[in-house]
Motif scaffolding. Structure first.
Motif, PDB file in Angstrom:
ATOM      1  N   ALA A  19       0.952  -1.413   0.015  1.00  0.00           N
ATOM      2  CA  ALA A  19       0.094  -0.054  -0.019  1.00  0.00           C
ATOM      3  C   ALA A  19       0.927   1.302   0.010  1.00  0.00           C
ATOM      4  CB  ALA A  19      -0.930  -0.155   1.127  1.00  0.00           C
ATOM      5  N   ASP A  20       0.609   2.020  -0.773  1.00  0.00           N
ATOM      6  CA  ASP A  20       1.041   3.688  -0.961  1.00  0.00           C
ATOM      7  C   ASP A  20       2.473   3.364  -1.246  1.00  0.00           C
ATOM      8  OD1 ASP A  20      -0.815   4.707   1.935  1.00  0.00           O
ATOM      9  OD2 ASP A  20      -1.400   4.354  -0.382  1.00  0.00           O
ATOM     10  N   ASP A 225      -0.988  12.612 -13.423  1.00  0.00           N
ATOM     11  CA  ASP A 225      -2.305  11.858 -13.158  1.00  0.00           C
ATOM     12  C   ASP A 225      -2.634  11.127 -14.443  1.00  0.00           C
ATOM     13  OD1 ASP A 225      -2.794  13.409 -10.913  1.00  0.00           O
ATOM     14  OD2 ASP A 225      -3.786  15.097 -12.084  1.00  0.00           O
ATOM     15  N   LEU A 226      -2.931   9.857 -14.209  1.00  0.00           N
ATOM     16  CA  LEU A 226      -3.281   8.887 -15.163  1.00  0.00           C
ATOM     17  C   LEU A 226      -4.783   8.176 -14.809  1.00  0.00           C
ATOM     18  CD1 LEU A 226       0.643   7.507 -15.462  1.00  0.00           C
ATOM     19  CD2 LEU A 226      -0.764   9.104 -17.042  1.00  0.00           C
ATOM     20  N   PRO A 227      -5.540   8.714 -14.730  1.00  0.00           N
ATOM     21  CA  PRO A 227      -6.848   8.051 -14.536  1.00  0.00           C
ATOM     22  C   PRO A 227      -7.452   7.146 -15.175  1.00  0.00           C
ATOM     23  CG  PRO A 227      -7.158  10.292 -15.583  1.00  0.00           C
ATOM     24  CD  PRO A 227      -5.775  10.269 -15.544  1.00  0.00           C
ATOM     25  N   LYS A 228      -6.633   6.579 -16.354  1.00  0.00           N
ATOM     26  CA  LYS A 228      -7.163   5.521 -17.257  1.00  0.00           C
ATOM     27  C   LYS A 228      -6.340   4.356 -16.947  1.00  0.00           C
ATOM     28  CE  LYS A 228      -8.963   8.595 -21.007  1.00  0.00           C
ATOM     29  NZ  LYS A 228      -8.802   8.840 -22.237  1.00  0.00           N
ATOM     30  N   LYS A 275      -4.459   3.702  -5.991  1.00  0.00           N
ATOM     31  CA  LYS A 275      -5.698   4.304  -5.430  1.00  0.00           C
ATOM     32  C   LYS A 275      -5.830   5.879  -6.189  1.00  0.00           C
ATOM     33  CE  LYS A 275      -5.983   2.127  -0.861  1.00  0.00           C
ATOM     34  NZ  LYS A 275      -6.018   2.282   0.553  1.00  0.00           N
ATOM     35  N   ARG A 276      -4.791   6.467  -5.971  1.00  0.00           N
ATOM     36  CA  ARG A 276      -4.896   7.834  -6.782  1.00  0.00           C
ATOM     37  C   ARG A 276      -4.796   7.917  -8.450  1.00  0.00           C
ATOM     38  NH1 ARG A 276      -0.186  10.780  -3.009  1.00  0.00           N
ATOM     39  NH2 ARG A 276      -1.069  10.373  -0.858  1.00  0.00           N
TER      40      ARG A 276
END
Length: 290
Positions: A19-20, A225-228, A275-276
């Motif tokens: 995690a993290d 940021d790579l939301p996909k 998660k992010r």
């Protein structure tokens, strides 16, 4: 550029550590401790006394307005780019170029006719001010950014037409100003300057958003940021002395950012935060910014 296969291996290992991303978090913790120690030895703000430069006259709906363009060595300089490079950025609509400046509080003054007016002091870096003195382009750019900054900060509507005062370097008196001792926002602005705006063209990969900041004097951090994406599989990362290149699987993403700092690519580490949905990169610097 650094070996992309080596960095890709480190990226995958960091993802599977739990995690993290434990290794990256440990790096962040160490950098935060160094930053906290530095903060205990110096205040969050510093008081400066700007030196006079030149004064311009404009107006608002409430009357005459004078802007004193001042300078101080305590103000950080903007990115060291040539006028040609800057002009190309503006022509290519790479918005976000920032000239660090301190916007002072308004002060009431009397003009040469004894009529009431308002003056503002705007300070830039002294070395940059000297360079600006020899460039009409930079001078007009500074005045435009200063005017827009004052409008945003004080909810003004200033006339874009202005006139430089002859034989009068400032209106009224130039007061001391408080500036931040920590220069993290400056690094964020550099990230905005050299990174294309997020979005997807009609064809081709999407350009992800990059957030870039100086966590410690010799450590630069980045969040992409790579939301996909759900993981690091197929994600490529290349780091050079002043470049950051990210490629996504199936050509979903592509980022090629120039960073005006010398990066130690061999010691750089990366981790994908599931998660992010962010790629986090820690980049030690070969030469800490002054």
């Amino acid at each position: 550029m650094a070996n992309p296969k080596l960095l890709g291996l480190e990226l995958s290992e960091a993802e599977t550590m739990g995690a993290d991303s434990a290794r990256f978090e440990e790096l962040l913790l160490q950098a935060s401790k160094e930053l906290q120690q530095a903060q205990t030895t110096r205040p969050e703000s510093t008081q400066i006394q700007p030196q006079p430069g030149f004064c311009i006259k404009t107006n608002s709906s409430e009357g005459k307005v004078f802007i004193n363009i001042c300078h101080s060595l305590s103000i950080p300089p903007p990115a060291d780019v040539t006028e040609e490079e800057l002009l190309q950025m503006l022509e290519e609509d790479q918005a976000g170029f920032r000239i660090p400046m301190s916007l002072g509080e308004p002060h009431a003054e009397l003009d040469a006719r004894g009529q009431g007016c308002t003056a503002y002091d705007v300070a830039v870096n002294s070395n940059f001010y000297q360079r600006m003195q020899n460039s009409d382009f930079l001078r007009e750019l500074v005045i435009t950014i200063a005017r827009e900054g004052l409008e945003d900060k004080y909810n003004l509507q200033l006339n874009p037409e202005w006139r430089m005062m002859k034989n009068r370097p400032f209106m009224g008196s130039i007061s001391q100003q408080n500036i931040r001792s920590q220069q993290r926002p400056r690094i964020q602005e550099l990230g905005d300057l050299y990174t294309p705006a997020p979005g997807r063209a009609e064809s081709g990969p999407e350009k992800p958003h990059l957030n870039l900041w100086l966590e410690a004097p010799d450590l630069l951090l980045a969040e992409i940021d790579l939301p996909k994406l759900d993981g690091a599989l197929g994600l490529s990362l290349e780091i050079g002395e002043n470049r950051l290149v990210v490629g996504g699987p199936q050509q979903l993403y592509h980022l090629d950012a120039y960073i005006p700092l010398q990066i130690n690519s061999d010691e750089s580490k990366a981790a994908f935060h599931r998660k992010r949905k962010q790629l986090m990169v820690a980049m030690p610097l070969l030469l800490a910014p002054s």
